[in-house]
Design an enzyme around this catalytic site. Sequence first.
Site, PDB file in Angstrom:
ATOM      1  N   HIS A   1       0.814  -1.212   0.000  1.00 46.30           N
ATOM      2  CA  HIS A   1       0.000   0.000   0.000  1.00 46.30           C
ATOM      3  C   HIS A   1       0.852   1.269   0.000  1.00 46.30           C
ATOM      4  CE1 HIS A   1       0.420  -0.450   4.514  1.00 46.30           C
ATOM      5  NE2 HIS A   1       0.578   0.863   4.411  1.00 46.30           N
TER       6      HIS A   1
ATOM      7  N   ASP B   1      -0.289  -7.861   1.205  1.00 41.04           N
ATOM      8  CA  ASP B   1       0.173  -6.477   1.206  1.00 41.04           C
ATOM      9  C   ASP B   1       1.697  -6.392   1.285  1.00 41.04           C
ATOM     10  OD1 ASP B   1      -0.197  -3.652   1.129  1.00 41.04           O
ATOM     11  OD2 ASP B   1       0.010  -3.539   3.309  1.00 41.04           O
TER      12      ASP B   1
ATOM     13  N   GLY C   1       4.222   6.265   7.819  1.00 38.91           N
ATOM     14  CA  GLY C   1       5.639   6.172   7.461  1.00 38.91           C
ATOM     15  C   GLY C   1       6.290   4.921   8.009  1.00 38.91           C
TER      16      GLY C   1
ATOM     17  N   SER D   1       4.907   1.935   7.862  1.00 35.35           N
ATOM     18  CA  SER D   1       4.546   0.784   7.035  1.00 35.35           C
ATOM     19  C   SER D   1       5.763   0.302   6.251  1.00 35.35           C
ATOM     20  CB  SER D   1       3.424   1.153   6.069  1.00 35.35           C
ATOM     21  OG  SER D   1       2.226   1.390   6.760  1.00 35.35           O
TER      22      SER D   1
ATOM     23  N   GLY E   1     -15.830 -24.212   2.564  1.00 36.45           N
ATOM     24  CA  GLY E   1     -16.367 -22.961   3.083  1.00 36.45           C
ATOM     25  C   GLY E   1     -16.450 -23.083   4.586  1.00 36.45           C
TER      26      GLY E   1
END
Length: 336
Positions: A52, A87, A156, A158, A217
């Site tokens: 991100h 991510d 900052g 991250s 599931g």
Amino acid sequence: EAFPERTLQSVVSVLPLWPGKPQGGAGTPAGKAPEGSGVVVGPDGLIATAYHVVEPATRMPEPRIDVRLFDGRILPARLRAFDTASDVALLDVKADLPIFDLAPAPSLAEPVCIVSNAYGLDLSVTCGVVSARHVANAGFNPVEDFIQTDAAANPGSSGGALVDADGRLVGMMSAIFASAGDTNIGVNFAVSADLLKRVVEDLDDDGRVDYVSAGWGLELPPRSELAIRAGVKVASLSDGPAAKAGLQVGDLLVAVAGRAVRHPRDVVSTLSLVRPGDTAEVVYVRSGQEARASLSFGDTSDASRKAANSATGTPDCPYAKAVCRTRQAVFPVESF
């Protein structure tokens, strides 16, 4: 006891150029440009950061990402690969940088420190303890295996390093819970070293991460059943490893791949560490009796690139409906 100061040499500040924003670096006031952090994870300047942090830069006509090294040099970096589910993104830069050693699995309350480029002020250190391990339901990413810490993290941070007392990498900073005023409240999350290692190796190998799928599931049991034993209920089955191993709808999963599971996302997290071609033991309860089964996962051609391990979800929330209804609300901080 202080960790070695040379640890900072394995952390960089990430300076992406976002649409409509100035780029951090020489001459830009701290806190005015989107910035993040990165950790050195391989030779030839291989750096991991939070996706991100750099994703908006990919929207530019000419994407630009720079990194600032511990000695102040600013060098161009190339976005090599990324995995949206966890991510995690890989950058490479032409520099000879020391690679982090990975720490063993941390203990609860173990002292740890964050090394990061908080608010674009360059590298700094904050310290705290390991608050929780294997956090899988924070709600930030489809795949989560977080180490939680109360060490202060801010915009900052991250992509920064969570390290132990010896300067070894415990995890890579990814997300924080914050108050409505965007102030840090000591609930911060780092991608575990185990998950980071697995994702980095896959991305470095062929630019993609193949997550296995059990073909089930999952949902939370009714509260009345939780009074007897906690676990995760099989809500549906397709033709996959779970069905082939003899699992049935209604079985209560209590452990997967050696890890206790209490929530469907615990199962997603655990299986994210299993590679195509591997097996994973499942402990389950059926009709009050505990049993075991071994799930065998095929090669990469049979694996799913997505982390959608539930057949009962929606594109927005690929988990069982019960999970989607109870996803935790978070106060996102605008990522630097």
